[in-house]
Each structure stands twice: as C-alpha cells, then as structure tokens.
Scaffold this active site. Structure first.
Site, short mmCIF file in Angstrom:
data_model
loop_
_atom_site.label_atom_id
_atom_site.label_comp_id
_atom_site.label_asym_id
_atom_site.label_seq_id
_atom_site.Cartn_x
_atom_site.Cartn_y
_atom_site.Cartn_z
CG HIS A 115 71.36 32.55 -28.13
ND1 HIS A 115 72.38 32.74 -29.04
CD2 HIS A 115 71.60 33.84 -27.36
CE1 HIS A 115 72.53 33.73 -29.03
NE2 HIS A 115 72.62 34.67 -28.22
CG ASP A 131 71.47 30.44 -31.65
OD1 ASP A 131 70.48 30.68 -31.04
OD2 ASP A 131 72.47 31.06 -31.48
CB SER A 145 72.45 37.79 -29.16
OG SER A 145 73.57 36.98 -28.78
#
Lengths: 358, 594
Positions: free
Chosen positions: B67, B98, B183
């Site tokens: 992502h 992911d 992230s």
C-alpha cells in the site's frame, strides 16, 4: 543493627518469587480473563468487551457499560470454552458490573484473581509500571490471548468524564495510564502491575469533561465513591465483589435524595438519579401514601405533571417546588405502553431525623 | 532561597537511589541504544508513496508495504539515513499480503548497502520488547529514522482483508507507536533482528494515528513469498478449496474446525470430505477458524502443504489422515483502484520538491519491463535465465539432438511389481515427427506430441500415469532447448516446497520438504512446473509436474540419484506418480544420448 538489616534482606529475598518474564506474566493473567459478547454494534457501541474472573464459580467483574444490558450475554474463557452468563449486579456509580457464568460444569475451579486481597493493596504510585489486558477491537477470538499493552500510572485523580452528552456516572478515583486503552472492547479489562497482580479494571470509552480528549483510565480495585443517587452513602467495589449481589448500601436510604420527598410528599420512591438525565421512573410506592392512594405502581414513568412534560427527575423536582401540601396534582404516567392519569393529593414532607445518617 | 536549595537537595536524594537501583536496567538501556545505532542504517524512507522500508540484502533489495508503493509506478525514490536519495524499482508485489519487494540502485556501481538480518518471527513471544523504525509523518528530511519502542501485545493475530486485499494473517501485534509514514518499515526484536513489517493498525475514533494497536506482517510469512517476489512476480495467496467453520456452538464447547463445504479442488481429490475435522495444517495445530486462516495466509498459491484431518470411522472410533494438498489461488480480480487499507494514513510530504516522483528518465526504468501477471518481468527473466544457466552448468544436453534412450528396471504400480522399462525420445526426421515412446513391461506406448487433434487419452498415456509421455516430452524440450523449447511460456515461478518420494511417510510431511525453484513452462496447452533444488550439488532438476487438465491430478516425475554419465550429471532414479500413487519407479541401467 547490622544483623537485623541482613535478616530483613534475607526475608525480602525469600518472599519475592523468581522474576517472571512479561510473557509468563501475560499468560498467567490471560488465563483469568474472559471475552464478553452481547448486544452492540451500533452507534459506536461494540458488541464485545472484556471481563475478569473473580471467583472459582465464575463471577466476572466487568465495566457497567451497555454490554451487561444485553439479553443474551456470552463469555469465552481463555481456553475457548463458550458459556452464557447473567448479570448479578450492574453498578454504574462504581463503573462496575458483576456477571456469573451459568454453566455448572466449568464452575468451581476456574482460575481467578483473589479480589479480597487485591482490593486491600495500597494504590500504585504515579510512575509505577503497569500492564493493560483487554480484548480491544475484538482482536482475539475464542482461545486466542488478549491484547497486552504496557504503560505507567500517569496520575491518580477523580474522573470527570463524559459519554457523548452525558456525564459519566462514576466520579471516584481513577488511575490515568499512558497506555492507549480507550478503544472499543477494552472496558472491563485488567490493569495489573508488572508482576501480573490485579490493581484495577479498565474503564469505558470516555472523554475528559474539560479537554474533550479520550481518557485512558482504570478504576482501582479499592474504589469507593459517594453515591449520587443515595446521597451520603459510600459505595465500595470491594463490598460489591464480596457480597456478589445487587449492591445495597447498608443503612437507611437517604430519602431526600431518592424518594422525591422534597417540599411536598407524594410517597413514591424514584430510581437513583445516576446522571442529570435520569428519567423519573417510580421504583417503589410507599404504602398508605398519596401515590399509593392514587394508584401509582413501581415501574411507572412519570411523563406529565399538570400537563407539563417532566423528562428528568430534576425537572420533576423543579415543577413540584411550585406546589404546596394539600394541592391536588394530575400526573400522567406511562405504564407499559399506555398513559394513565393519576390524581395525587400531596402531603407535607416528613420531618428530617434529628441526627441525619452519614 | 534557602528553602529552594533544600527542596532541590531532597529531590536529588530521592532521585539518586532510583537511578542506581537496577544496573540491569541500565545495561539493557545501553544495549538498546547500541542496537538502534546498528540497525538504523538499513531503514529506508520510501519517499515515493510516503512510507518506510528496510533493506534486506547488500545488493539493495528492500521490503515495504504494497500500500506504500502500489499504484506509484515502477520507479521510486528512496532515502537512506546516510542522507542520500536513491533510485529504486519495484521488483515483486503481494497485494493480499500487503508486501512489496523493491531494489535500490547504488549511487556507485558495486557499492554495498547496509541491511537488516532477518530473524525467526515464530520465536516472538507476547511480552517481548520490540522496536519500530521508520519515517512517521515524514519527519526526518535527512531520512534519519524515528525509533519507537513497545511491547509485543499479541502473536498469531488475524486481521480481516479489506475488499479482498491486505489480509494480515498470523501477524504480530504491538503497542509500539505506529503512525502515518511507518507503513512498510521494520519491526525489530531487541537483538536487532527483523521480525516483521509494520503496516496496519486498529483505528477507531482518533484518525489513523497510533491507537496502541499496530500490526506487523511476520517476517516468516514474507520469507515464504520472497522467492516469488525476487522473481518479479505479482503473487497470489492461497485458498484450500474447502470451506471450514467452527463446530456447532454448544454450551461449554471447545472450538473445533470442520469442513463444511467443498469445491472441485486438489483438497477434494486428495480425499477431503465434508465433516472432516481439521487438526493440523502445514505443520501447525489448528483449533479455530482463525488459526486455520492464519496458517493458510502464510503460503502462496500453488504451494503443497500437508494437512491432517480426523474423521469418524464407520462403525465407531475415529481415524486420522495426513494428506498433501496443493493450494488454490485466493485473488478474485479486484477491479479499479486499490482500496485504502486500514493502515496508518499516508503523510503529506512536507514541502519536499525533489522528493516525490522520480524523473521519467530514472535509471530504475532500465530495470523494469511490464508484462501481465508480473510485477516486473525484467527480474523474472533474470531469475529464469540464472536458474537455467545453473542447470546447463551441470547437465548440458543442448548438443544431443538425436535419439535418447533410457533402459531401466521398473517397479510398477503401488505394489511395486518387478518389470522393465525402456523410454525412447525419437528425434523428428524427414517424414517422421518427434516421438516419445515407452515400452513398459512389454507394452508399447507412443506419443507424437506435435500431431494436432491428438485424442485426449493418448496425451495421458500410459494409462494411470496421468500423462507420462507428455511430461517426458516437456523434459526433453527443457533439457535440449531450455527456455526456447516452450513456445507458450517459460518463466520463473518463484520458490515452492518440493516433497521427494519417501519410502515411509513421515509424521510431519512439512519437515520433509525441500525448497525448490520453479520454472513454469507451457507447450501445446499443457502446463509444466519444473522443480529445481539449488543446494551444494549445484542446480538439479528434482521433479516436474505436467498438468493436462486443471481439474485433474498432474503427472509427477521425480528425478534422483544423479550420477556422472558421459561427462553429464544424469538422474538414475526416475519415479512417476499420479494422484498420489506411484505409477512406476525406474532404476536406470543406462542413459544413451545421441
């Protein structure tokens, strides 16, 4: 002096058990916690929560939020066993509810926290390291262990919280912690010291009254609080847990706060005024009183007084101040789904006792 | 004044013993500071996409979240704590898990990158301390990572996918602060070993900032996909081909996982039945649906993993069965743009004009080639050609364009009946096409693979083998012509487990597996996976599977007992299996290659 010191040190060594790792502490605590499932899932109210086993028979301490109001309460033990439970007592003023699992086979030897001992322990000082265990966000299911977070006691203070527009019913001392426990489903979880000794119960999702920020707090096991509904009474979490029944504070209830006997007497005893918006439900009707003669019954909700709506106990009190003993007042009550009209002839209030109970 | 001094003294007196109280804490603190200094240089600020990452090899491979880089194009710009910006290219993508593998380009040719050491995330325990490094809120314009420290709050966590993507299975939950920009960044244990990639959190009412609940994809899951990612694949996760659900909820019951639905799948062909209780999957005990989904999510589509079921026996009692199941794909075609994951939000680059998109002439574009189904075909070609070069180094058959003959003693069928076998690959000549022939115990089978309109049955000859002749034709194509032997496709298929045939089935088949690099090849509508082991003995063809029909079991051929023959390393044990049963096992007497 010297030998005494040595002896003392030796005694300390003997009583302090071998240091457990945080992982060992976590699994020990987890075995004494349950996941609670009930009604919810709307308006930000989760249908799940956390509870603490406090007796070998399966008494569970949790938060007095919306969850204990569920008609179908289920708990999952640490090993994944699924059981139904009933509410023994829900005491919003203590921020605590007590449940009991129904099943008899599992009961009797459940791992649990020794509450009697734990509630007598002194409060942790600010700065003390703590662990917070809960099923926040419903991350764990069945036999999966709960979330453990670490933090310190940031402060001990009195709670001034809000749930939406409502004032929080609990107003006693709380541990404010720096771990983020103000998350869905965390309420009713365990706050322990770093050794896994239970010190408090994780509170609800509240905002601070003044700053509107979310408060991460826990109610200490030794919490006592002055009842707002029964003025002058002290409620104690330890006593609730010891008696394991609907908490009735000992002594005569303070009628001035509860019965609605203000400047006039109707003879109805209303439900405790827990929050500002508590509606005027009749809990009991005194025998041989104006209310009983008018036909009032327990569970009637007073809706209008002489045509004026009375949404709260406070509104009822305000309006009755305009009346004098001997006045006849027309009261509309909602009984089940119908409105009933009662005519109550008000009396003078009883004389206060010479030595008011403290 | 005097009062002030006194209170200061009191404070000091109170503070001193606390500070001196626990030398263990002091030394732990010092160790942590040292660890952070050691691991920081490997932490990547993924500027394009606004996230973090971590280098895992000295040649610049780095992990991050899908992502973060998904939808950003193949060329990226990344910052390292040395303060420099680097060009980088997307190598492999795992949308469901992911995860993205990217490769940073050195600023000088041949320069080596600092990199993290991958740990074993299965040893992570609840209550362990953890360190998250990354670039939250894109704070550090010089790319010095932010360090946060916290407790492992839970392991083996399952977090549901969002619209078919970003399913976090068997992930590590920590209360280590994770914020927008973290992230894709690393989660380390206190020894400084990489245990996970931070990517998700549970957020409720405060926006996408730290809520005390962050999730990291376990590094052990990523290891299972790494072979695929390095091969430039766009990987898919697995499904079983069966629906499992918790046992009927009874009061006081402990959870069990039961098979409640089955579709046409390898699991069904292996004998899975409705009502079976799943007890183990891929070497791990399974007691709840979450546990099952946790383990399933660790593996890519196409992997074969063992599973154990308990079944009521007719006439009372239960029996347990272990079966080796090939996992089906997971991904349904998700249309349109990627949904927003429940990940920490993407921070706004704080006025970093050269930070965002790389220039169109980024040197990273030299390392990119688009092809449907691949994240980066360039890296797949590299991986395929390297693997085939390794094969040729040991066994170069490219000059033996004539007939090939193998003579062998054979053990036939499940009972191992003794017999003989001769396999002949006849090279096509004028008026005579390529043929593959097998003389099994006196019975003659011939396949002319290039002939059109072949009856389906002859492709599957000999009967019961699942298409041995067809598979052997693919074998010759590979050994003789390499990648050019397949007009359909030949690509690297990543890394999969390979199970050599064993005399006795081990209690836990999963421990008997070898890692095999895969070449996927397709010819005449038949898909073959060649399985190579690349151990100390060099690159070796260990096995192959030819799928004539996706609804059928493949023909499996295993090659073993490699010996030198005529300067070439050749297998002297060849076994053919179909549907889990042996068709024949050949002890080769001679290889004759012309």
């Amino acid at each position: 002096m010297g030998p005494e010191v040595t002896l003392l040190a030796a005694a300390l060594l003997l009583v302090s058990p071998a240091e457990e790792t945080l992982g060992e502490v976590a699994s020990k605590v987890n075995a004494r916690l349950v996941k609670i499932y009930g009604s919810g899932g709307v308006k930000g109210l989760p249908g799940y929560g956390t509870g603490i086993l406090v007796s070998p028979e399966g008494h569970i301490l949790t938060a007095a939020n919306h969850l204990p109001d569920s008609s179908d309460l289920r708990v999952h033990l640490a090993d994944g066993t699924r059981l139904s439970a009933k509410v023994v007592a829900s005491e919003p003023e203590l921020d605590a509810a007590l449940l009991k699992i129904d099943d008899k086979t599992a009961a009797g030897e459940l791992p649990h926290f020794d509450i009697a001992k734990a509630s007598k322990a002194p409060l942790l000082a600010p700065g003390t390291g703590v662990l917070a265990f809960s099923n926040q966000f419903q991350i764990a299911t069945r036999d999966e262990p709960l979330t453990v977070q670490r933090g310190v006691v940031a402060a001990i203070t009195t709670l001034q919280g809000r749930i939406g527009v409502f004032e929080a019913p609990y107003s006693g001392s709380v541990y404010v912690i720096d771990a983020i426990t103000n998350n869905p489903g965390a309420a009713g979880g365990a706050l322990t010291n770093r050794k896994g000794d239970l010190v408090g119960i994780i509170g609800r999702e509240l905002r601070n009254d003044q700053t509107q920020t979310w408060i991460n707090y826990a109610v200490p096991l030794g919490a006592t609080v002055a009842s707002r509904g029964t003025q002058g009474r002290m409620l104690s979490l330890a006593e609730l847990l010891e008696k394991k029944e609907k908490y009735r504070p000992s002594g005569r209830p303070d009628r001035a706060g509860r019965s609605g006997d203000w400047n006039v007497r109707a003879g109805w005893i209303l439900v405790p005024q827990v929050i500002d918006r508590t509606p005027p439900f009749i809990e009991e009707v005194e025998a041989n009183s104006p209310a009983s003669r008018a036909g009032a019954r327990p569970d009637d909700l007073i809706v209008y007084v002489d045509g004026t709506p009375v949404p709260t106990i406070a509104a009822l009190r305000d309006i009755l101040e305009k009346y004098r003993p001997g006045d006849k007042v027309q009261v509309e009550v909602r009984r089940q789904d119908r409105l009933q009209t009662l005519v109550v002839e008000l009396e003078p209030p009883p004389k206060p006792p010479a030595n008011p109970p403290r | 004044m005097a009062a002030g001094t006194r209170s200061l003294l009191v404070l000091l007196a109170a503070a001193l013993p606390i500070h001196a109280a626990d030398p263990a804490v002091d030394s732990e603190d010092r160790e942590r500071v040292k660890t952070v200094a050691r691991i920081s240089p490997a932490v990547v600020a993924v500027v394009t996409g606004g996230g973090s990452g971590v280098l895992i090899s000295e040649d610049g491979y780095a992990l991050t979240n899908y992502h973060v880089v998904g939808g950003q194009g193949p060329a990226l710009r990344c910052g390292l704590p040395d303060g420099n910006l680097y060009d980088a290219v997307v190598v492999g993508l795992d949308r469901i898990g992911d995860v993205a593998l990217i490769k940073l380009l050195p600023r000088e040719a041949g320069a080596k990158f600092p990199h993290a050491v991958m740990g074993d995330s299965d040893t992570v325990k609840v209550g362990d301390w953890s360190l998250a490094l990354g670039n939250p809120f894109l704070l550090a314009t010089d790319f010095t990572p932010t360090v946060t420290f916290g407790l492992v709050s839970g392991i083996h966590r399952y977090q549901y996918p969002e619209r078919g993507m970003f399913e976090y299975t068997d992930c590590i939950q920590s209360d280590t602060s994770i914020n927008p920009g973290n992230s894709g960044g690393p989660l380390f244990n206190t020894r400084g070993e990489l245990i996970g990639i931070n990517g998700r959190g549970s957020f409720d009412k405060r926006g996408r900032v730290n809520s005390g609940v962050g999730y990291a994809i376990s590094i052990n899951q990523i290891k299972n996909f790494l072979g695929h990612l390095r091969a430039g694949l766009q990987v898919d996760h697995a499904s079983l081909g069966a629906v499992v659900s918790s046992s009927p909820e009874e009061e006081g019951s402990r959870p069990r996982v039961l098979v409640s639905g089955l579709i046409s799948s390898d699991a069904e062909r292996r004998g899975l039945q409705l009502g079976d209780e799943l007890t183990r999957f891929a070497g791990r005990p399974v007691g709840t649906v979450n546990q099952f989904k946790n383990v399933l999510g660790l593996y890519p589509k196409g992997w074969r993993v063992p599973m154990t079921v308990r079944r009521e026996r007719e006439g009372g009692g239960t029996e347990t069965r272990q079966m080796l199941v090939r996992l089906m794909g997971y991904e349904r075609q998700v249309q349109g743009e990627a949904p927003k994951p429940p990940a920490p939000g993407r921070p706004k680059p704080p006025g970093n004009p050269d930070g965002g998109k790389p220039a169109a002439d980024s040197p990273a574009m030299k390392l990119f080639e688009a092809r449907p189904g691949f994240a980066n075909w360039h890296f797949n070609k590299l991986a395929r050609d390297r693997l085939l070069a390794g094969l040729t180094a040991k066994t170069d058959l490219s000059s033996t364009t004539g007939d090939w003959v193998v003579r062998a003693n054979a053990k036939l069928g499940e009972k191992g009946r003794e017999g003989t076998a001769v396999i002949r690959w006849a090279a096509g000549t004028e008026g005579m096409p390529d043929r593959v022939m097998a003389l099994i115990d006196g019975v003659d089978f011939t396949l002319e693979p290039l002939k059109t309109d072949l009856p389906a049955a002859s492709l599957r000859d000999p009967p019961g083998s699942g298409g041995m002749l067809t598979a052997l034709y693919h074998f010759r194509q590979l050994m003789l012509k390499g990648k050019s032997g397949f007009v359909g496709e030949s690509s690297h298929g990543g890394v999969e487990p390979y199970y050599p045939p064993l005399e006795k089935e081990p209690d836990d088949l999963f421990k008997a597996r070898l890692d095999a690099e895969i070449i996927r090849a397709s010819l005449g509508g038949v898909d073959t996976r060649f399985q190579f082991t690349t151990g100390q003995g060099g690159t070796r063809l260990a096995g192959m599977e030819s799928v004539l029909d996706k609804e059928e079991d493949p023909c499996e051929i295993h090659f073993d007992d490699y010996r030198e023959a005529g300067g070439k390393s050749l297998p002297f044990k060849i076994s053919v299996f179909h549907g889990g049963r042996p068709y024949c096992r050949l002890e080769v007497q001679s290889w004759d290659l012309k």
